[in-house]
Design an enzyme around this catalytic site. Sequence first.
Site, short mmCIF file in Angstrom:
data_model
loop_
_atom_site.label_atom_id
_atom_site.label_comp_id
_atom_site.label_asym_id
_atom_site.label_seq_id
_atom_site.Cartn_x
_atom_site.Cartn_y
_atom_site.Cartn_z
N GLU A 11 -4.65 -9.52 -1.06
CA GLU A 11 -4.99 -9.40 0.40
C GLU A 11 -6.40 -8.59 0.46
O GLU A 11 -6.86 -7.69 -0.19
CB GLU A 11 -4.21 -8.22 1.30
CG GLU A 11 -4.59 -7.89 2.59
CD GLU A 11 -3.30 -6.75 3.20
OE1 GLU A 11 -2.21 -7.09 2.83
OE2 GLU A 11 -3.89 -5.92 3.71
N GLU B 72 0.68 -1.13 -0.07
CA GLU B 72 -0.04 -0.08 -0.08
C GLU B 72 0.84 1.33 0.00
O GLU B 72 0.82 2.08 0.77
CB GLU B 72 -1.04 0.08 0.94
CG GLU B 72 -2.08 -1.13 1.11
CD GLU B 72 -3.04 -1.19 2.43
OE1 GLU B 72 -2.76 -0.25 3.09
OE2 GLU B 72 -3.70 -2.11 2.48
#
Length: 524
Positions: A330, A221
């Site tokens: 994820e 991220e």
Amino acid sequence: MTTRRHVLGLGAAVAAGSVLAPTPALADYTTRVDPARGYGRWQGWGASLSWWANVFGRDSTLADIFYTTRWVRYHGSVLPGLGLNVVRYNLGASMWQPAWPGGPRMVASPNLPAFRKMQGYWVNWLSSDPADPDSWNWSNDAEQRAMLRHAHTRGADVFQMFSVSPIWWMCRNHNPSGAADGGENLQDRYQRQHARYIATVARYARDHWGIRFDSVEPFNEPSRGGHKANGRAEGCYIGALPDRPVQQRIIHHLRDELDSRGLGDVAIAASDELSYRRAGYTWTNMATLNTRRLVGQVNTHGYQYDDDGPARSALYDNVRASGKRLWQSEYGEQYEHGLYLAYHVALDLRRLHPTAWCYWQPVDGQITDPATGHRLSWGLLKAVYSFDRTRKAGSLGEPDPYPGTDPYVANKYFVLAQYTRHIRPGMRIIDSGSRSTVAAYDALRRRLVLVTVRGNTPQRVTYDLSRFATVGNVVRRRVTDADPGYRIGRQYAAVPAVPVRGKRLAVDFSANSVQSIEIDNVRP
């Protein structure tokens, strides 16, 4: 990885309703399964090892539950093993010891609990030689490595190493949770060292742990901007400009470092962005420095709850045009009934077409929703972790579960089993004709698998199998009820077979349920 307690709000409810809620046109419906339209060989199902394995990494029962398809006794229940075969290992950025005796230490966020401090190996910047004991500590991270070995011995065969943050001393403020303002935190002079660290651990794992990482990922991220010095997890913002130049430079360095260590067979995965839309934006801009040729696999997280397909489809089209693999690396949410989990798996495999699908935190604690009073559980199995900053600890189970729920196992565990135990590695994902159904074909066993999620009314679904040359009549079914009211119903229960009539299979679904259907002797 995300520490925010996302709530599936109005946008997500609308999106979920379009698939799961009843409409007059979908009271009963027929969907045609098309074996001629395929989306590649299925690599498998997986999960990340952090943070749960940092506490429970030596627990062989958990390893049996997650990495085998055996039936496993667990706190009074017998669970169907999930059969995960994809393992995501978190290369830690934290360290308890100083750079050298009396030297600088990591600066830890005041909100970073010990169980989320993933230990790294490179102690200081004095030597890059992994054999130098003054600069490398290979005894760190013992618990996560224990679960890595457990998974390997039980048959897991796809391994990925990912970095959430550069190790603490590479960070500008020595804090692996992020910069004070959430901005860039990797020192410019350590961009290559970050790549060198990843490549060195990958080589060491192959030589000393017996683990061959199929891919390594230098970011997690990276462009989210929420990684701050007072954060609750490790993280690092890497992506200030539209074309992500720092990410691209690190990828070039990483390819060089891997190749120089004889790891030309290890792919680089990038960039594990928070959402499908952001992943597509980053991938598009990777072309500016001729970086996409160095990336073997595109990873994305699935926290874009309010998307009904377009962002998934756009990312798939973009990545497919580049000839790369695509993973949903994820996913997590807090509703333990599992209805939303099934909805997102169905949409991902129908629109995103990944070759692997991974859950974030399979063993996690609960919080209480202030609006409803419901306990919200991110985990498939429940646990309570200590938020002490210096001592990592936890216990399995929830001492005060929400009424009607199990204290140890979330219902969505059984929902996920409907997919993972039936759609197995090596199968081919094919077109199901429906957003609610995932279809997979096993050419070796001549087996067709259909997994369908149903919303809040009963429904009959007819599967049109006329595009197959032959269709057998051996049908097996399993069902899990996913009641949003948090009442335990059937959990991976066997239900009677139904006949195939003239290459048509009609199956009745109760409200809020997921069924897995296996049909043998099927030929395209």
